[in-house]
Write a protein that holds these residues in place. Structure first.
Motif, PDB file in Angstrom:
ATOM      1  N   ALA A   1       0.776  -1.338   0.034  1.00 49.52           N
ATOM      2  CA  ALA A   1      -0.077  -0.155  -0.067  1.00 49.52           C
ATOM      3  C   ALA A   1       0.936   1.290  -0.105  1.00 49.52           C
ATOM      4  CB  ALA A   1      -1.037  -0.036   1.191  1.00 49.52           C
ATOM      5  N   LYS A   2       0.425   2.030  -0.754  1.00 52.03           N
ATOM      6  CA  LYS A   2       1.371   3.609  -0.831  1.00 52.03           C
ATOM      7  C   LYS A   2       0.128   4.609  -0.565  1.00 52.03           C
ATOM      8  CE  LYS A   2       4.757   2.005  -4.018  1.00 52.03           C
ATOM      9  NZ  LYS A   2       5.509   2.103  -5.191  1.00 52.03           N
ATOM     10  N   LEU A   3       0.725   5.660   0.249  1.00 55.28           N
ATOM     11  CA  LEU A   3      -0.041   6.861   0.422  1.00 55.28           C
ATOM     12  C   LEU A   3       0.924   7.884   0.188  1.00 55.28           C
ATOM     13  CD1 LEU A   3      -2.488   8.450   1.310  1.00 55.28           C
ATOM     14  CD2 LEU A   3      -2.003   8.289   3.677  1.00 55.28           C
ATOM     15  N   TYR A   4       0.587   8.883  -0.701  1.00 51.47           N
ATOM     16  CA  TYR A   4       1.730   9.788  -1.138  1.00 51.47           C
ATOM     17  C   TYR A   4       0.835  11.205  -1.153  1.00 51.47           C
ATOM     18  CZ  TYR A   4       5.456  12.126  -3.205  1.00 51.47           C
ATOM     19  OH  TYR A   4       6.321  12.899  -3.757  1.00 51.47           O
ATOM     20  N   GLY A   5       1.111  12.303  -0.819  1.00 50.41           N
ATOM     21  CA  GLY A   5       0.759  13.695  -1.016  1.00 50.41           C
ATOM     22  C   GLY A   5       1.514  14.826  -1.318  1.00 50.41           C
ATOM     23  N   GLU A   6       1.022  15.833  -1.793  1.00 52.13           N
ATOM     24  CA  GLU A   6       1.749  17.011  -1.988  1.00 52.13           C
ATOM     25  C   GLU A   6       0.933  18.140  -1.520  1.00 52.13           C
ATOM     26  OE1 GLU A   6       2.465  17.540  -6.249  1.00 52.13           O
ATOM     27  OE2 GLU A   6       3.790  15.827  -6.393  1.00 52.13           O
ATOM     28  N   TYR A   7       1.665  19.221  -1.046  1.00 49.98           N
ATOM     29  CA  TYR A   7       0.929  20.321  -0.642  1.00 49.98           C
ATOM     30  C   TYR A   7       1.664  21.676  -1.128  1.00 49.98           C
ATOM     31  CZ  TYR A   7      -1.141  23.786   2.743  1.00 49.98           C
ATOM     32  OH  TYR A   7      -1.709  24.880   3.054  1.00 49.98           O
ATOM     33  N   ALA A   8       0.954  22.565  -1.889  1.00 47.24           N
ATOM     34  CA  ALA A   8       1.400  23.715  -2.459  1.00 47.24           C
ATOM     35  C   ALA A   8       1.634  24.717  -1.368  1.00 47.24           C
ATOM     36  CB  ALA A   8       0.838  24.272  -3.536  1.00 47.24           C
ATOM     37  N   ILE A   9       2.636  25.310  -0.958  1.00 48.72           N
ATOM     38  CA  ILE A   9       2.622  26.416   0.138  1.00 48.72           C
ATOM     39  C   ILE A   9       2.078  27.715  -0.746  1.00 48.72           C
ATOM     40  CG2 ILE A   9       3.893  27.712   1.635  1.00 48.72           C
ATOM     41  CD1 ILE A   9       3.650  24.599   2.204  1.00 48.72           C
ATOM     42  N   PHE A  10       0.796  28.336  -0.341  1.00 45.20           N
ATOM     43  CA  PHE A  10       0.287  29.262  -1.255  1.00 45.20           C
ATOM     44  C   PHE A  10       1.240  30.593  -0.852  1.00 45.20           C
ATOM     45  CE2 PHE A  10      -2.976  26.183  -1.287  1.00 45.20           C
ATOM     46  CZ  PHE A  10      -2.953  25.952  -2.491  1.00 45.20           C
ATOM     47  N   GLY A  11       1.863  30.679   0.417  1.00 37.80           N
ATOM     48  CA  GLY A  11       2.463  31.884   0.821  1.00 37.80           C
ATOM     49  C   GLY A  11       3.758  32.009   0.079  1.00 37.80           C
ATOM     50  N   VAL A  12       4.378  31.140  -0.571  1.00 43.85           N
ATOM     51  CA  VAL A  12       5.786  30.868  -1.226  1.00 43.85           C
ATOM     52  C   VAL A  12       5.352  30.320  -2.642  1.00 43.85           C
ATOM     53  CG1 VAL A  12       7.903  30.076  -1.215  1.00 43.85           C
ATOM     54  CG2 VAL A  12       6.814  30.600   0.762  1.00 43.85           C
TER      55      VAL A  12
END
Length: 99
Positions: A1-12
């Protein structure tokens, strides 16, 4: 099983943080299913930064930390049916330039 995520830093603008968890269940090491290697879980953290360098050009910088907790594990190398030591904690970095 794999769980992968990305989060864009809106302040940068251009900065994205990444992370994932990877679980591998117990594996049998012989055809009779008498011997096994235990399950294991590894975690990765990383990030990338993309910056524009003119109209069409862009530079993307990436860094990744694999096996964050330095989990010791065995893995099956499927092509040859051989046991291998799992990869230790490691850091990679790269730069990509689009022109």
């Amino acid at each position: 099983a794999k769980l992968y995520g990305e989060y864009a830093i809106f302040g940068v603008p251009g900065l994205t943080l990444t992370g994932g968890a990877f679980y591998t269940g117990k594996q049998y090491t012989d055809e009779a299913n008498d011997n096994t290697i235990p399950s294991f879980t590894t975690f990765d953290l990383g990030g990338r930064y993309r910056m524009a360098l003119g109209d069409e050009r862009a530079l993307t910088l990436r860094a990744n930390l694999s096996n964050l907790t330095d989990e010791e594990y065995f893995d099956m190398f499927e092509a040859y049916g051989a046991l291998t030591y799992g990869a230790p904690r490691s850091v990679t970095a790269s730069a990509k330039y689009r022109f």
